[in-house]
Enzyme design. Structure first.
Site, PDB file in Angstrom:
ATOM      1  N   GLU A  84       7.532  15.133  24.653  1.00 12.51           N
ATOM      2  CA  GLU A  84       7.603  16.562  24.381  1.00 12.51           C
ATOM      3  C   GLU A  84       8.550  17.335  25.302  1.00 12.51           C
ATOM      4  O   GLU A  84       9.117  18.348  24.889  1.00 12.51           O
ATOM      5  CB  GLU A  84       6.189  17.173  24.491  1.00 12.51           C
ATOM      6  CG  GLU A  84       5.253  16.750  23.386  1.00 12.51           C
ATOM      7  CD  GLU A  84       5.711  17.238  22.021  1.00 12.51           C
ATOM      8  OE1 GLU A  84       5.921  18.459  21.857  1.00 12.51           O
ATOM      9  OE2 GLU A  84       5.891  16.381  21.124  1.00 12.51           O
ATOM     10  N   SER A 348       2.611   2.551 -18.590  1.00 17.08           N
ATOM     11  CA  SER A 348       2.242   3.114 -19.894  1.00 17.08           C
ATOM     12  C   SER A 348       1.182   4.206 -19.824  1.00 17.08           C
ATOM     13  O   SER A 348       0.833   4.774 -20.864  1.00 17.08           O
ATOM     14  CB  SER A 348       1.733   1.991 -20.805  1.00 17.08           C
ATOM     15  OG  SER A 348       2.746   1.043 -21.060  1.00 17.08           O
TER      16      SER A 348
END
Length: 758
Positions: A84, A348
């Site tokens: 960070e 399908s």
């Protein structure tokens, strides 16, 4: 004094006053309550009957355990600093170098894209929430960061930050996150675990391993790379950490219905939400279906099946009754992948929406569609669809084509109604994952070449049971008679009823699936399967009047299964899941075509026209105005007079006895001589077809295909609409009644009458 000097003097004075005020404000003591351990709100999720599924409280009942910096594992400190803010110990709250880089990126993007937030600035945002990712918010965070640095040591800032940072799934602080994800304490973690937690800080809701394991893995790799780059750990230790499982296997899960509750906590704003939330989930049903999913994977493991998923919806309320995203959420491989919301190709399973659209366009379950070899021009070359069984079935009625899931008729139907119109219907049915254009999907959209999620599929089929109306799903418990807010119609009630009637017809599916299938139930149920290309995904959906069940079987990594189809893979799981669900929730009755205004008529099983004495006949449903008026002319003199487009197929497949085709041709010739017809004929559109221009659709896409059945001797075909020549193979719809005429070079001609609704 010149005007310029006065302006400069005023600006200098203002700046001096601001800096003086800022200096005084920064020097003021911090409010004592500001850095006191917070009281974190608890969120408890219950099932629909009040059984606790999950709580964000710690195991001892406390909301949070504050750890001193000395208690926290050093690997965690280094991971957060490396990931960070690697210059944390060098700056005084604001990293000037990072600010310069962010300014350049943001000015180029014309928005706040890179924040340059230090750990101190992030702590300022946690202590003083409300400032967003805007220029104004960054200025406020900057001043607070300077004030924090003026009164707290780096160690105190880091302790405050690590105990307050949200890390996903309702956790606040590293100890709560370590307990949730690793069943461990933040006082003792591995390097890989420390890197994972540090990687969550930037996007805890979307990158945590319970919601997005691959993103979490990528964030961990990024932090580990920075740990190695900045010298916090040697390369061999970083390499070992990268191979650690994201989350460990557990003997006792810390919470129930893990995929569902993880998703709910993501939907909830856990920073504001608190208290007890009654969800829609039925825990006993959930537990039983989790066992069925595991049983399916164990049974099919020898065929290369490793994963399966399932979701159950209440059709009336839209409540989520069960949600199983994988066989084992706590598996150390990819158990946190949630296939209920991960898009894949459905095969399908999208065909019912195509046929529902066609029924709204005037087609009927008796409409005959060609299942013969045909090539369609595309930008990448000719497209020649094939059926699952690698055979062509000649003329097939729409009922049989949908129930048996034939591919070739579906592509032909999609060509006639248009891929753009089909995509619009699918969007209306809630398939938001289909984000590409109709040109991108093409006619393959009818066969499911676009990625959708299992939840979208289940809710789309639920829309069929709701008479063609889509409504959002509900994760919260809904009272009797309540419905989810907001709805939209994607097909008519009559067309939806016809689709469900076909999907619940065991006779119509025999040609495609045989007599014995897992789709027979002791209650009315409509069923559809889907298998994606190369057997990578199996889908099956079952719809009753009361609930919808959708299942998926396959592998998260896309590895193909070995010889597993919708009938043998997803089908058995669907069958068991439907029976288990029906024990707790009434199946009810499916919408009836009769209730939607349909009537039955006797038709020829071959031609779909009104049956005559020589036909094998059956009853079929027809919506108002669609009952065939023409009598069957395929059966003449004891033989079948095959329409021109089916003659070659009939000869190749032994459907015409020796001499029958010739006899049929003679009969047809005699009929033509009497003015009753000819071998040359228009096959698209059909006489009597009715069309509607979809609202909001570009007129370029509201088109129909022109196609005629010809013999080699007929030569090129010219097309006319209302006497005016048409040069393109597709014609843009114009409201009104129209005569479509086709004229071959041989002189043969045919014409049909169609109508386009205004």
């Amino acid at each position: 004094m010149s005007r310029r000097r006065r302006v400069l003097a005023i600006a200098a004075g203002t700046l001096s006053a601001v800096l003086l005020w800022a200096g005084v404000w920064v020097a003021l003591p911090l409010p004592r309550a500001l850095t006191s351990p917070p009281q974190v709100a608890s969120v408890t999720l219950e099932d629909r009957n009040g059984l606790v599924l999950r709580s964000t409280r710690a195991g001892d009942g406390s909301l949070q355990r504050w750890l001193s910096l000395a208690e926290i594992d050093p690997d965690l400190l280094e991971a957060f600093v490396a990931g960070e803010d690697h210059r944390f110990y060098e700056h005084h709250g604001v990293d000037a170098r990072a600010v310069g880089r962010a300014l350049k990126d943001n000015l180029r993007a014309r928005r706040v894209r890179s924040g340059a937030s230090t750990i101190t600035m992030q702590l300022a945002r946690l202590l003083r929430p409300g400032a967003g990712r805007t220029w104004h918010g960054k200025v406020i965070q900057t001043f607070w960061a300077l004030r924090l640095e003026a009164h707290l040591s780096k160690q105190q800032i880091l302790e405050q930050y690590l105990n307050r940072v949200p890390l996903g799934q309702g956790t606040v602080g590293v100890d709560a996150a370590a307990a949730l994800y690793f069943n461990a304490s933040a006082t003792r973690l591995s390097l890989g675990q420390a890197a994972l937690l540090a990687g969550l800080a930037s996007a805890p809701s979307t990158d945590n391993p319970f919601v997005a394991p691959e993103r979490a893995r990528s964030r961990r790799a990024l932090v580990l790379g920075r740990i190695g780059r900045y010298g916090y750990a040697p390369a061999d230790q970083v390499d070992r950490a990268s191979r650690e499982p994201l989350v460990p296997a557990r003997a006792t899960p810390p919470f129930l219905a893990p995929h569902f509750t993880s998703r709910v906590l993501q939907w909830l704003d856990t920073s504001a939400a608190r208290g007890v939330w009654r969800t829609s989930l039925d825990l006993p049903l959930q537990t039983a279906l989790e066992a069925e999913v595991r049983h399916t994977v164990n049974t099919l493991s020898d065929r290369g099946v490793r994963e399966a998923a399932l979701v159950v919806l209440d059709n009336v309320t839209g409540e989520l009754l069960a949600w199983v995203g994988s066989p084992d959420f706590w598996a150390d491989s990819a158990g946190q992948v949630d296939m209920v919301v991960s898009p894949r190709q459905p095969g399908s399973a999208l065909k019912p929406f195509l046929y529902g659209l066609a029924f709204d366009r005037g087609y009927t379950p008796a409409s005959v569609l060609p299942d013969v070899p045909r090539a369609y021009p595309t930008s990448t070359g000719p497209y020649q669809p094939r059926n699952y069984d690698r055979r062509f079935h000649g003329p097939v009625r729409a009922r049989e084509a949908l129930a048996s899931s034939y591919n070739v008729p579906a592509v032909e139907l999609a060509d006639r109604v248009g891929a753009a119109t089909l995509l619009r219907v699918l969007h209306g049915a809630g398939f938001g994952s289909l984000t590409r254009s109709a040109q991108y999907y093409g006619l393959g959209l009818a066969l499911g070449n676009g990625d959708v999620s299992l939840l979208e599929l289940a809710n789309g089929y639920r829309g069929l049971a709701a008479s063609g109306v889509w409504r959002a799903v509900e994760w919260r418990s809904v009272g009797p008679g309540q419905r989810s807010a907001g709805d939209r119609r994607f097909i008519s009630a009559g067309s939806a009823a016809l689709v469900l009637d076909i999907l619940s017809d065991p006779t119509a599916r025999i040609p495609g699936f045989g007599v014995e299938t897992p789709f027979d139930f002791p209650f009315p149920a409509a069923v559809k399967t889907g298998t994606s290309h190369h057997f990578t995904d199996n889908w099956a959906v079952g719809v009753t009047g009361g609930f919808t069940v959708a299942v998926w079987v396959g592998n998260f990594d896309g590895q193909p299964m070995r010889g597993v189809s919708g009938v043998t893979g997803a089908g058995p799981l669907l069958h068991r899941a439907m029976l288990v669900t029906a024990r707790r929730h009434a199946p009810g009755e499916l919408p009836s075509p009769r209730a939607a205004g349909a009537t039955r008529a006797r038709i020829c099983a071959l031609s779909g026209l009104r049956a005559t004495a020589g036909c094998a006949d059956l009853d079929e449903w027809f919506l108002p105005g669609t009952t065939p008026q023409k009598e069957c002319d395929w059966h003449q003199g004891g033989v079948v007079v095959w329409p021109a487009e089916y003659v070659e197929w009939a000869e190749q497949n032994g459907k015409a006895a020796p001499g029958e085709t010739a006899a049929g041709e003679r009969a047809a010739g005699e009929t033509a001589a009497r003015g009753g017809g000819a071998q040359f004929q228009i096959v698209s559109p059909r006489s009597g077809d009715r069309y509607e221009i979809p609202p909001g659709i570009d007129s370029r896409y509201a088109t129909i295909a022109f196609r005629a059945a010809t013999r080699p001797a007929d030569g090129p075909v010219r097309w006319f609409v209302d006497g005016r020549p048409v040069s393109q193979p597709r014609w843009a719809l114009i409201p009104g009644s129209h005569v479509v005429r086709a004229v071959a070079a041989s002189g043969a001609s045919d014409e049909v009458l169609i109508a386009v609704a205004p």
